[in-house]
Design a protein around this motif. Structure first.
Motif, mmCIF file in Angstrom:
data_model
loop_
_atom_site.group_PDB
_atom_site.id
_atom_site.type_symbol
_atom_site.label_atom_id
_atom_site.label_comp_id
_atom_site.label_asym_id
_atom_site.label_seq_id
_atom_site.Cartn_x
_atom_site.Cartn_y
_atom_site.Cartn_z
ATOM 1 N N CYS A 144 32.364 -14.398 -26.773
ATOM 2 C CA CYS A 144 31.277 -14.073 -25.863
ATOM 3 C C CYS A 144 31.014 -14.835 -24.946
ATOM 4 O O CYS A 144 30.553 -14.594 -23.709
ATOM 5 C CB CYS A 144 30.145 -13.646 -26.777
ATOM 6 S SG CYS A 144 30.254 -12.217 -27.729
ATOM 7 N N GLU A 145 31.307 -16.234 -25.125
ATOM 8 C CA GLU A 145 30.928 -17.280 -24.014
ATOM 9 C C GLU A 145 31.813 -17.073 -22.794
ATOM 10 O O GLU A 145 31.707 -17.027 -21.709
ATOM 11 C CB GLU A 145 31.304 -18.625 -24.713
ATOM 12 C CG GLU A 145 30.974 -19.778 -23.657
ATOM 13 C CD GLU A 145 29.635 -19.854 -22.787
ATOM 14 O OE1 GLU A 145 29.629 -20.302 -21.869
ATOM 15 O OE2 GLU A 145 28.840 -19.323 -23.535
ATOM 16 N N TYR A 146 33.135 -16.628 -23.217
ATOM 17 C CA TYR A 146 33.920 -16.025 -22.024
ATOM 18 C C TYR A 146 33.212 -15.049 -21.219
ATOM 19 O O TYR A 146 33.502 -15.044 -19.996
ATOM 20 C CB TYR A 146 35.636 -15.360 -22.583
ATOM 21 C CG TYR A 146 36.274 -16.609 -22.921
ATOM 22 C CD1 TYR A 146 36.796 -17.622 -22.106
ATOM 23 C CD2 TYR A 146 36.977 -16.630 -24.315
ATOM 24 C CE1 TYR A 146 37.699 -18.663 -22.534
ATOM 25 C CE2 TYR A 146 37.869 -17.624 -24.653
ATOM 26 C CZ TYR A 146 38.101 -18.515 -23.807
ATOM 27 O OH TYR A 146 39.218 -19.484 -24.382
ATOM 28 N N ILE A 147 32.990 -14.014 -21.722
ATOM 29 C CA ILE A 147 32.158 -12.812 -21.076
ATOM 30 C C ILE A 147 30.989 -13.433 -20.274
ATOM 31 O O ILE A 147 31.002 -12.965 -19.089
ATOM 32 C CB ILE A 147 31.611 -11.836 -22.063
ATOM 33 C CG1 ILE A 147 32.837 -11.203 -22.875
ATOM 34 C CG2 ILE A 147 31.076 -10.789 -21.491
ATOM 35 C CD1 ILE A 147 32.385 -10.308 -24.061
ATOM 36 N N MET A 148 30.361 -14.084 -20.800
ATOM 37 C CA MET A 148 29.134 -14.798 -20.011
ATOM 38 C C MET A 148 29.627 -15.630 -18.881
ATOM 39 O O MET A 148 29.149 -15.477 -17.728
ATOM 40 C CB MET A 148 28.087 -15.303 -20.859
ATOM 41 C CG MET A 148 26.919 -16.273 -20.330
ATOM 42 S SD MET A 148 25.996 -15.049 -19.556
ATOM 43 C CE MET A 148 25.042 -14.497 -21.006
ATOM 44 N N GLN A 149 30.651 -16.335 -19.119
ATOM 45 C CA GLN A 149 31.123 -17.196 -18.056
ATOM 46 C C GLN A 149 31.717 -16.577 -16.791
ATOM 47 O O GLN A 149 31.298 -16.680 -15.713
ATOM 48 C CB GLN A 149 32.067 -18.382 -18.360
ATOM 49 C CG GLN A 149 31.753 -19.158 -19.614
ATOM 50 C CD GLN A 149 32.956 -19.995 -20.118
ATOM 51 O OE1 GLN A 149 33.955 -19.732 -19.999
ATOM 52 N NE2 GLN A 149 32.459 -21.027 -20.762
ATOM 53 N N THR A 150 32.255 -15.249 -17.144
ATOM 54 C CA THR A 150 32.963 -14.555 -16.039
ATOM 55 C C THR A 150 31.951 -13.791 -15.231
ATOM 56 O O THR A 150 31.820 -13.754 -14.043
ATOM 57 C CB THR A 150 34.009 -13.741 -16.526
ATOM 58 O OG1 THR A 150 34.896 -14.476 -17.281
ATOM 59 C CG2 THR A 150 34.573 -12.842 -15.459
ATOM 60 N N ALA A 151 30.857 -13.358 -16.099
ATOM 61 C CA ALA A 151 29.755 -12.294 -15.583
ATOM 62 C C ALA A 151 29.085 -13.306 -14.525
ATOM 63 O O ALA A 151 28.454 -12.765 -13.566
ATOM 64 C CB ALA A 151 28.969 -11.789 -16.741
ATOM 65 N N ARG A 152 28.711 -14.458 -14.816
ATOM 66 C CA ARG A 152 28.015 -15.294 -14.003
ATOM 67 C C ARG A 152 28.582 -15.627 -12.654
ATOM 68 O O ARG A 152 27.848 -15.751 -11.616
ATOM 69 C CB ARG A 152 27.649 -16.350 -14.811
ATOM 70 C CG ARG A 152 26.560 -16.391 -15.726
ATOM 71 C CD ARG A 152 26.307 -17.780 -16.612
ATOM 72 N NE ARG A 152 25.365 -17.963 -17.375
ATOM 73 C CZ ARG A 152 25.245 -18.608 -18.513
ATOM 74 N NH1 ARG A 152 26.335 -19.331 -18.842
ATOM 75 N NH2 ARG A 152 24.487 -18.289 -19.477
ATOM 76 N N ILE A 153 30.024 -15.504 -12.712
ATOM 77 C CA ILE A 153 30.723 -15.865 -11.598
ATOM 78 C C ILE A 153 30.585 -14.865 -10.240
ATOM 79 O O ILE A 153 30.524 -15.167 -9.240
ATOM 80 C CB ILE A 153 32.195 -16.022 -11.718
ATOM 81 C CG1 ILE A 153 32.326 -17.291 -12.608
ATOM 82 C CG2 ILE A 153 33.016 -16.114 -10.611
ATOM 83 C CD1 ILE A 153 33.921 -17.521 -13.104
ATOM 84 N N TYR A 154 30.302 -13.435 -10.691
ATOM 85 C CA TYR A 154 30.651 -12.317 -9.737
ATOM 86 C C TYR A 154 29.414 -11.688 -9.869
ATOM 87 O O TYR A 154 28.880 -11.062 -10.662
ATOM 88 C CB TYR A 154 31.805 -11.396 -10.375
ATOM 89 C CG TYR A 154 33.192 -12.190 -10.140
ATOM 90 C CD1 TYR A 154 33.825 -12.173 -9.276
ATOM 91 C CD2 TYR A 154 33.729 -12.883 -11.601
ATOM 92 C CE1 TYR A 154 35.258 -12.658 -9.237
ATOM 93 C CE2 TYR A 154 35.001 -13.569 -11.349
ATOM 94 C CZ TYR A 154 35.893 -13.395 -10.335
ATOM 95 O OH TYR A 154 36.960 -13.965 -10.254
ATOM 96 N N PRO A 155 28.782 -11.436 -8.637
ATOM 97 C CA PRO A 155 27.608 -11.173 -8.249
ATOM 98 C C PRO A 155 27.303 -9.642 -8.610
ATOM 99 O O PRO A 155 26.421 -9.114 -8.928
ATOM 100 C CB PRO A 155 27.357 -10.981 -6.761
ATOM 101 C CG PRO A 155 28.130 -12.127 -6.243
ATOM 102 C CD PRO A 155 29.348 -12.086 -7.208
ATOM 103 N N GLU A 156 28.382 -8.429 -8.830
ATOM 104 C CA GLU A 156 28.221 -7.327 -9.290
ATOM 105 C C GLU A 156 27.933 -7.177 -10.749
ATOM 106 O O GLU A 156 27.690 -6.061 -11.073
ATOM 107 C CB GLU A 156 29.695 -6.558 -8.885
ATOM 108 C CG GLU A 156 30.919 -7.086 -9.635
ATOM 109 C CD GLU A 156 31.634 -8.062 -8.739
ATOM 110 O OE1 GLU A 156 33.017 -7.556 -8.653
ATOM 111 O OE2 GLU A 156 31.134 -8.749 -7.958
#
Length: 345
Positions: A311-323
Motif C-alpha cells: 500500500c505504500e507503493y500505491i500511496m507513493q505513486t498517487a502523490r506523484i500524479y495530480p489526477e
C-alpha cells in the motif's frame, strides 16, 4: 505423509526409473507450498558418486490447470527462456516431475552489493520472455481482467478485511482511478507477461550441463501468463511486494531496460516512467486485495505482513500524479488510518 503425497512419491519414483534407470525409494522432502494449492517436493538420488535431484509437484486438478503450465513451459523453453523442463506429467492426477532449479531464490540474494547485477540479469531474462510471440492458449490481459483484479482491493482489503463501508462517492472515485489505470495499461505495447515476475518466483541457478552451460536466472510459477502491458513484469520485479528499493535506483534499472529492449524504441523516458508507475498502482491494488483474500478465505495470514509495503507503493505513486489527488486524500484520511488501526489490533 498424507495419502495423496504417498501416491505422488510412488508415481515420481516410477517416472525416474523409466527415464533414468535409477531405482529409488518413494521418498520426498517438502520444498514449499505457495499462494495456490500446489505443493513442491524434492527427490534426491545419490549413489556411486552420482548425485541427481528433481522436483515433484502436486497440483490438484480440481484447483490447478497443470496443462497450461506444461504447454507454456514447452513453448518458453524452446524459445530459450530458462524455465524448468517438464520431465513427466500426469494430467488426470495433477502430478508433474520437473527439472530442479535448486534452493536459491532471488529474494535473499538481493544484498546491496549483489542487487544491481542480479536485477540486470533478471531484466535480460525478461526481455527474452517479452520477445516470445503470443500463442493460442495465452489469454489477453484485457479490460475485464484488469478491472476484476483492482476490485480485489475494495472488496477484500477495504470492505472485508478493514471493515470500511464505502459510500457511493468513494466507490465512484475508486472506479475513476481504476479506469485511468486500465486505460494506461491497455495503451501500452502488448507483450508476453509472466504476471508474477518477482523475487520469490526467480531462482539464482548454477550451471547444470548439459542443460545449462552457465549460471542463470531461472523462472518458475508462470502458469498464469497472459499477453499484456509491457511494464507489468517490470513492476513486479522492481516494485516487488516483498522488497523495496529507493526510487532513484528503480528508475536506473528501468533506464537499463529501456536501453536494452527492442520493444520500446518509440517510447520516450517520461512516458515509460508514467506507464511503469500507473501499472504499478494497478498491480499493487490487486496484490493488496489478494493478500487480504489469502488471509480471510484461505487462512494464509502471513501475507498480511506484506500489505503495508504494497500500500505504500500505491500511496507513493498517487502523490506523484495530480489526477489522483482525490484518491491520495482518501488514502491519507480514510484508508491509512483504518490500515494502521488494524495493524495495532
Amino acid at each position: 505423509m498424507d495419502q495423496r503425497q504417498d501416491i505422488l512419491a510412488q508415481w515420481a519414483a516410477d517416472q525416474i526409473e523409466q527415464l533414468y534407470q535409477h531405482s529409488i525409494p518413494a521418498q520426498m522432502v517438502t520444498v514449499s507450498g505457495d499462494a495456490s494449492f500446489r505443493r513442491y517436493f524434492r527427490i534426491i538420488y545419490s549413489e556411486n558418486g552420482v548425485h541427481k535431484h528433481w522436483i515433484a509437484v502436486d497440483a490438484p486438478p480440481e484447483h490447478e490447470n497443470s496443462r497450461q503450465f506444461v504447454d507454456i513451459a514447452n513453448v518458453w523453453s524452446n524459445a530459450g527462456v530458462k524455465v524448468p523442463s517438464v520431465l513427466a506429467f500426469d494430467e488426470a492426477q495433477g502430478f508433474m516431475l520437473l527439472e530442479d532449479f535448486g534452493d536459491v531464490l532471488l529474494h535473499p540474494e538481493l544484498t546491496a552489493d549483489a542487487a544491481d547485477g542480479l536485477y540486470k540479469s533478471s531484466i535480460d531474462s525478461l526481455i527474452e520472455l517479452q520477445q516470445i510471440a503470443r500463442t493460442d492458449n495465452i489469454p489477453a490481459y484485457d479490460r475485464k481482467l484488469l478491472d476484476c483484479e483492482m476490485a480485489l482491493f475494495s472488496d477484500w482489503l477495504c470492505e472485508k478485511h478493514l471493515g470500511l463501508m464505502l459510500s457511493c462517492d468513494e466507490k465512484l472515485m475508486l472506479n475513476q482511478v481504476f479506469e485511468t489505470l486500465a486505460n494506461s495499461a491497455l495503451a501500452q505495447p502488448q507483450v508476453m507477461v509472466h504476471r508474477d515476475y518477482h523475487s520469490r518466483n526467480l531462482m539464482v541457478c548454477k550451471a547444470n550441463p548439459p542443460l545449462h552451460d552457465k549460471d542463470f536466472i531461472g523462472i518458475i510459477d508462470f502458469q498464469d501468463a497472459v499477453y499484456g502491458p509491457l511494464t507489468y513484469d517490470l513492476v513486479s520485479l522492481l516494485k516487488d511486494c516483498y522488497i523495496q528499493w529507493p526510487r532513484e535506483q528503480v528508475l536506473a534499472w528501468l533506464a537499463y531496460f529501456k536501453a536494452k529492449s527492442a520493444q520500446i524504441t518509440d517510447i520516450n523516458e517520461d512516458q515509460l516512467v508514467r506507464d511503469f508507475d500507473l501499472m504499478g498502482m494497478q498491480r499493487h491494488l490487486k496484490a493488496a486485495g489478494i493478500f487480504a483474500r489469502l488471509s480471510i478465505r484461505d487462512g494464509k495470514h502471513g501475507y498480511l505482513n506484506d500489505v503495508p509495503r504494497t500500500c505504500e507503493y500505491i500511496m507513493q505513486t498517487a502523490r506523484i500524479y495530480p489526477e489522483f489527488a482525490a484518491f491520495t486524500e482518501w488514502l491519507e484520511s480514510v484508508f491509512l488510518p483504518a490500515l494502521n488501526k488494524e495493524k495495532m489490533a
